[in-house]
Design a protein around this motif. Structure first.
Motif, PDB file in Angstrom:
ATOM      1  N   VAL A  55       0.854  -1.188   0.000  1.00 57.11           N
ATOM      2  CA  VAL A  55       0.000   0.000   0.000  1.00 57.11           C
ATOM      3  C   VAL A  55       0.887   1.234   0.000  1.00 57.11           C
ATOM      4  CG1 VAL A  55      -1.913  -1.140   1.204  1.00 57.11           C
ATOM      5  CG2 VAL A  55      -0.155   0.054   2.525  1.00 57.11           C
ATOM      6  N   THR A  56       0.284   2.389  -0.302  1.00 55.67           N
ATOM      7  CA  THR A  56       1.029   3.646  -0.296  1.00 55.67           C
ATOM      8  C   THR A  56       0.620   4.467   0.914  1.00 55.67           C
ATOM      9  OG1 THR A  56       1.176   3.654  -2.699  1.00 55.67           O
ATOM     10  CG2 THR A  56       1.546   5.752  -1.570  1.00 55.67           C
ATOM     11  N   LYS A  57       1.620   4.850   1.727  1.00 49.99           N
ATOM     12  CA  LYS A  57       1.382   5.695   2.902  1.00 49.99           C
ATOM     13  C   LYS A  57       2.326   6.881   2.815  1.00 49.99           C
ATOM     14  CE  LYS A  57      -1.340   3.469   6.096  1.00 49.99           C
ATOM     15  NZ  LYS A  57      -2.219   4.024   7.123  1.00 49.99           N
ATOM     16  N   ALA A  58       1.780   8.096   2.812  1.00 48.83           N
ATOM     17  CA  ALA A  58       2.586   9.313   2.710  1.00 48.83           C
ATOM     18  C   ALA A  58       3.530   9.242   1.515  1.00 48.83           C
ATOM     19  CB  ALA A  58       3.371   9.548   3.999  1.00 48.83           C
ATOM     20  N   GLY A  59       3.061   8.637   0.432  1.00 48.45           N
ATOM     21  CA  GLY A  59       3.860   8.518  -0.771  1.00 48.45           C
ATOM     22  C   GLY A  59       4.889   7.410  -0.735  1.00 48.45           C
ATOM     23  N   LEU A  60       4.918   6.647   0.355  1.00 52.57           N
ATOM     24  CA  LEU A  60       5.904   5.566   0.495  1.00 52.57           C
ATOM     25  C   LEU A  60       5.260   4.214   0.227  1.00 52.57           C
ATOM     26  CD1 LEU A  60       7.615   6.771   3.806  1.00 52.57           C
ATOM     27  CD2 LEU A  60       8.454   7.091   1.466  1.00 52.57           C
ATOM     28  N   ASP A  61       6.026   3.326  -0.381  1.00 49.52           N
ATOM     29  CA  ASP A  61       5.573   1.967  -0.666  1.00 49.52           C
ATOM     30  C   ASP A  61       5.844   1.105   0.569  1.00 49.52           C
ATOM     31  OD1 ASP A  61       4.771  -0.329  -2.303  1.00 49.52           O
ATOM     32  OD2 ASP A  61       6.895  -0.872  -2.189  1.00 49.52           O
ATOM     33  N   VAL A  62       4.790   0.625   1.221  1.00 50.26           N
ATOM     34  CA  VAL A  62       4.958  -0.145   2.459  1.00 50.26           C
ATOM     35  C   VAL A  62       4.146  -1.439   2.388  1.00 50.26           C
ATOM     36  CG1 VAL A  62       5.421   1.885   3.881  1.00 50.26           C
ATOM     37  CG2 VAL A  62       3.082   1.120   3.600  1.00 50.26           C
ATOM     38  N   CYS A  63       4.527  -2.371   3.261  1.00 49.96           N
ATOM     39  CA  CYS A  63       3.850  -3.669   3.304  1.00 49.96           C
ATOM     40  C   CYS A  63       2.631  -3.574   4.221  1.00 49.96           C
ATOM     41  CB  CYS A  63       4.815  -4.737   3.816  1.00 49.96           C
ATOM     42  SG  CYS A  63       4.111  -6.413   3.852  1.00 49.96           S
ATOM     43  N   ASP A  64       1.570  -4.294   3.858  1.00 44.66           N
ATOM     44  CA  ASP A  64       0.349  -4.302   4.660  1.00 44.66           C
ATOM     45  C   ASP A  64      -0.028  -5.745   4.985  1.00 44.66           C
ATOM     46  OD1 ASP A  64      -2.104  -2.821   5.705  1.00 44.66           O
ATOM     47  OD2 ASP A  64      -3.036  -4.288   4.369  1.00 44.66           O
ATOM     48  N   PHE A  65      -0.319  -5.996   6.257  1.00 45.16           N
ATOM     49  CA  PHE A  65      -0.752  -7.319   6.721  1.00 45.16           C
ATOM     50  C   PHE A  65      -2.165  -7.164   7.251  1.00 45.16           C
ATOM     51  CE2 PHE A  65      -1.137 -10.532  10.133  1.00 45.16           C
ATOM     52  CZ  PHE A  65      -0.842 -11.686   9.415  1.00 45.16           C
ATOM     53  N   ASP A  66      -3.116  -7.790   6.586  1.00 45.76           N
ATOM     54  CA  ASP A  66      -4.525  -7.581   6.907  1.00 45.76           C
ATOM     55  C   ASP A  66      -5.169  -8.897   7.328  1.00 45.76           C
ATOM     56  OD1 ASP A  66      -6.948  -6.384   7.216  1.00 45.76           O
ATOM     57  OD2 ASP A  66      -7.399  -6.215   5.086  1.00 45.76           O
ATOM     58  N   VAL A  67      -5.661  -8.944   8.572  1.00 45.33           N
ATOM     59  CA  VAL A  67      -6.405 -10.111   9.058  1.00 45.33           C
ATOM     60  C   VAL A  67      -7.877  -9.846   8.784  1.00 45.33           C
ATOM     61  CG1 VAL A  67      -6.971 -11.566  11.035  1.00 45.33           C
ATOM     62  CG2 VAL A  67      -4.704 -10.510  10.863  1.00 45.33           C
ATOM     63  N   ARG A  68      -8.458 -10.642   7.901  1.00 46.39           N
ATOM     64  CA  ARG A  68      -9.852 -10.445   7.518  1.00 46.39           C
ATOM     65  C   ARG A  68     -10.706 -11.500   8.201  1.00 46.39           C
ATOM     66  NH1 ARG A  68      -9.756  -8.609   1.153  1.00 46.39           N
ATOM     67  NH2 ARG A  68      -8.504  -6.734   1.504  1.00 46.39           N
ATOM     68  N   LEU A  69     -11.645 -11.031   9.032  1.00 47.67           N
ATOM     69  CA  LEU A  69     -12.507 -11.931   9.791  1.00 47.67           C
ATOM     70  C   LEU A  69     -13.822 -12.137   9.057  1.00 47.67           C
ATOM     71  CD1 LEU A  69     -11.927 -10.393  13.332  1.00 47.67           C
ATOM     72  CD2 LEU A  69     -10.617 -12.176  12.187  1.00 47.67           C
ATOM     73  N   ASP A  70     -14.432 -13.322   9.257  1.00 47.06           N
ATOM     74  CA  ASP A  70     -15.728 -13.558   8.621  1.00 47.06           C
ATOM     75  C   ASP A  70     -16.828 -12.823   9.391  1.00 47.06           C
ATOM     76  OD1 ASP A  70     -16.404 -15.065  10.856  1.00 47.06           O
ATOM     77  OD2 ASP A  70     -15.999 -16.990   9.873  1.00 47.06           O
ATOM     78  N   ALA A  71     -18.049 -12.885   8.889  1.00 48.86           N
ATOM     79  CA  ALA A  71     -19.147 -12.093   9.458  1.00 48.86           C
ATOM     80  C   ALA A  71     -19.388 -12.405  10.931  1.00 48.86           C
ATOM     81  CB  ALA A  71     -20.425 -12.339   8.650  1.00 48.86           C
TER      82      ALA A  71
END
Length: 437
Positions: free
Chosen positions: A52-68
């Motif tokens: 993802v881009t944060k403040a113009g910087l290319d950074v890694c994102d770790f997203d835990v997606r939970l079910d409903a």
């Protein structure tokens, strides 16, 4: 082989997902992580790793997606409760209605023992499991104190437990994958103000975070950001893995990892992690910290003092010595002095109390300047002799044959100690002994 040192620059705080992302960006093995997460006896989640881009910087994102059934819409918020069915939640205002809706339907809780069982059953190394357990225990202790209950009665609510488990286990697996043992965290930057959760308004830092940094001596720096930068999970991770509080005077950066946070504040939520290699100045004096224990003793025999000295050395004391002193009522006695590492204080004190008549021990933490030194083996006509090699700031070098090594050769060859010592010294001065790490 010495591993690299990890430096965490927590200018935007720290959370579980930021930490996992930063470690993945440093090169932690994704296949090992996937294998560990696939083995968890925890339903209702998927993991997405992206850029993802944060403040113009290319950074890694770790997203835990939970079910409903498990979604709490606020990543990295551990819902830990005491004896009752309700706790503080640590959520934000716009989650209040959602959380209360789920509290009506979900009354499953996980205690610490159940969390530890999940860790025990996961496909992880023993080292990774040990780190995960340490993080969860720190978190549970902090929440128990906040809610006025015990660690055994603290429970992780079903709504928030899943992403906390995933984040904490992922951090532990990634650290183990990178082989990191030394971690420098000078301070944690935190926001200010208050946050609204499902059960009231909490001050920032939230109680669990405040309890963790207080218990583990981690400096907090309060910034002008209104909001929570340090989550309880992030604080627990920092407390569990931090081994150093100060950066070395100079170092080289070998690799940089950037982990993205999920919250939008005026300060971009990015955790920067660097693998660094300390660079000591050639021939310079180095500094470390040791502890000195001392006690006055006036009613112990010489034999008892000799015995306690042997026990202290065997237990790892750096040095033990006695000085004659005059005590109360002009009684002659001895002052015992023990130099040891801070981690050995309790062990040394137990020996002194058990083997002497003292009822009190003074302790003092001391900084010292030490010369760079290494050990080397030199060849002599009497066999291999171990020597200590010391480097001086002016570039000169001195050699000190080790007593035990010299004495062993002298006994074996039935010759004078001094003869072996001189031979070892001559051999050391002729040998090109390189600096070794």
């Amino acid at each position: 082989m010495k591993t690299d040192t990890l430096y965490l620059e927590c200018h935007s705080g720290i959370s579980g997902d930021m930490m996992v992302a930063a470690l993945l960006d440093l090169g932690a093995d994704r296949e090992i992580l996937k294998k560990a997460l696939d083995s968890l006896a925890v339903p209702g989640f998927q993991v997405k790793i992206s850029r993802v881009t944060k403040a113009g910087l290319d950074v890694c994102d770790f997203d835990v997606r939970l079910d409903a059934a498990h979604e709490n819409h606020d990543h990295d918020m551990a819902y830990l409760y005491g004896n009752g069915p309700h706790g503080d939640g640590h959520g934000h205002a716009h989650h209040e209605q959602h959380e209360e809706h789920h509290h009506e339907h979900h009354h499953e809780h996980r205690g610490l023992s159940e969390i530890l069982s999940i860790i025990a059953g996961a496909d992880m190394t023993a080292g990774a499991k040990e780190t995960a357990e340490k993080i969860f225990r720190i978190l549970a202790e902090a929440e128990a104190k906040a809610h006025g209950t015990t660690v055994e009665n603290v429970h992780f609510h079903e709504v928030g437990a899943v992403d906390s488990i995933v984040d904490i286990l992922s951090v532990s697996v990634c650290l183990d994958s990178l082989g990191i043992k030394d971690v420098v965290i000078p301070e944690l930057c935190e926001g200010k103000g208050e946050i609204r959760c499902a059960h009231g308004i909490l001050p920032v830092p939230v109680p669990a975070v405040a309890n963790i940094v207080a218990a583990h001596g981690i400096p907090l720096k309060i910034t002008d950001v209104t909001g929570e930068l340090v989550t309880p999970t992030g604080a627990a991770i920092a407390a569990a893995i931090r081994t150093e509080e100060k950066l070395p005077g100079s170092f080289t950066i070998k690799k940089i990892g950037m982990g993205a946070g999920k919250r939008a504040y005026e300060r971009p939520s990015i955790l920067r992690a660097m693998l660094i290699e300390p660079q000591p100045e050639e021939g310079a004096k180095e500094r470390d910290v040791i502890c000195k224990l001392e006690s006055n003793i006036d009613d112990c025999t010489g034999e008892a003092l000799g015995y306690v000295s042997e026990r202290l050395f065997a237990a790892g004391a750096r040095d033990v010595h006695y000085m004659p002193v005059y005590m109360k009522k002009n009684r002659p006695g001895y002052q015992i002095n023990v130099i040891c590492d801070e981690t050995d204080i309790r062990k040394m004190e137990e020996i002194i109390f058990k083997e002497t008549t003292t009822i009190g021990i003074r302790r003092q933490k001391m900084e010292r300047s030490i010369l760079k030194r290494q050990q080397a083996t030199v060849s002599t006509p009497y066999g291999e002799i171990l020597c200590k090699v010391c480097d001086y700031p002016d570039g000169s070098r001195r050699y000190y044959p080790e007593y035990e090594s010299v004495a062993g050769a002298a006994k074996a060859k039935k010759i004078a100690f001094e003869e072996v010592y001189r031979a070892a010294l001559a051999a050391a001065e002729k040998t090109d002994i390189r600096n070794e790490k």
